[in-house]
Design a protein around this motif. Sequence first.
Motif, short mmCIF file in Angstrom:
data_model
loop_
_atom_site.label_atom_id
_atom_site.label_comp_id
_atom_site.label_asym_id
_atom_site.label_seq_id
_atom_site.Cartn_x
_atom_site.Cartn_y
_atom_site.Cartn_z
N GLN A 186 7.58 -8.03 6.07
CA GLN A 186 7.74 -6.94 5.11
C GLN A 186 8.98 -6.12 5.48
O GLN A 186 9.24 -5.89 6.64
CB GLN A 186 6.53 -5.99 5.19
CG GLN A 186 5.27 -6.56 4.63
CD GLN A 186 5.20 -6.39 3.13
OE1 GLN A 186 5.76 -5.44 2.60
NE2 GLN A 186 4.52 -7.30 2.46
N GLN A 221 10.95 -2.45 5.02
CA GLN A 221 10.71 -1.07 4.61
C GLN A 221 11.83 -0.15 5.05
O GLN A 221 12.24 -0.16 6.21
CB GLN A 221 9.38 -0.59 5.20
CG GLN A 221 8.67 0.41 4.32
CD GLN A 221 7.55 1.11 5.05
OE1 GLN A 221 6.90 0.53 5.93
NE2 GLN A 221 7.34 2.36 4.70
N THR A 245 11.31 -1.53 9.21
CA THR A 245 10.93 -2.94 9.22
C THR A 245 10.52 -3.35 10.63
O THR A 245 11.37 -3.51 11.51
CB THR A 245 12.10 -3.81 8.71
OG1 THR A 245 12.50 -3.32 7.43
CG2 THR A 245 11.71 -5.27 8.62
#
Length: 354
Positions: A225, A227, A240
């Motif tokens: 993911q 971020q 991240t």
Amino acid sequence: MYNKELKNFEYISKEVGLPIEYTQGGGGNTSVKLNDELMAVKASGYKLKQITSEEGYVVVNYKNILDYYMQVDISQEKDYEKESAEMVKANIVEVEGLKKLRPSVEAGFHSLLKKYVIHTHPVYANLVCCAHNGKELMDEIFSNEDFGVVWIPYIDPGFSLTLRIKEALEKYEKETEQGKKVQVILMENHGLIATTDDPKECVALHEKANELIKEHFGIKELYPQMQLSKVEENKYASRTEYLIDYFKSHKIDNEFFDRIVLYPDQLVYLNGSLSVDGMDNKLNINSQTGEIVYLTTESEVQTMEESMLAYVYIIDQMEKLGLSPKSMKQTEINFITNWEGEKYRKSLVKNLEK
Ligand SMILES: [Zn+2]
């Protein structure tokens, strides 16, 4: 006009343009042949996911581009890179209501392929494309498939790459039993091409090529993911975890991106922008804590983070899988850094929408 084709074009572009494991920043490109002459191809500097039936692409006369590559005589002393770029430019077809943009620098090879073309820089395909024994891996992974797959050793993008793909397709079709056509192309230090006459099949084929590679290497976990969080105007911090953990547990210095250059987009989006243990560049990483801070526009941060995640993922996976990463050579790097097409693309990064 060509509503159905353009809708399909939007569909294939979003399918492969949204997942960041397939497409990072303004990388990759798609196209659709509208009839026997016209092709809609992604505009340079646009992101795949931004393509709609109304924008983000350029219409070119691909028939003329194809003819040029079929007839070009390379025995002369001339600047073919320049000549072919001008030829593509001369074949842009103005369409009412469509913004005047520059076609992707990869429009040449799209002209040679089937109705729908998807070209991306997927992290999975690039585990193969950026490995020293990439060609052997490809032969092994795709040996039982009923579609043709070819390997293109690294070559400068633009004119040279298009010509090399054309030769590889001709050679494959001459040497292989009737009916089997090339539908997947793996380009060393670059990425993947999938091409068919049907949009759904094209997306499925692109997916399948990546899935076969994941299966081969036993990759089951989801792609990390990503971020980002805004600290203030033009200042962002990465959240991240995958990246922070990587930088915490690996020695990193200012030459981190220079030791292994996996593909041109790394040069366009990352190299030269890193500062380790400083706060004086676009991308600043603390080697102790793994903390990542960006000092640039939101759109550029997005592109850089996607690109860095892909790069670190590939390097990290290759190490875990015992693969040996193949770096681009200095002469190849120089070509990209001095290439007009890439300078133009780089200049657009700041202004890209999210
Ligand atoms: Zn590419």
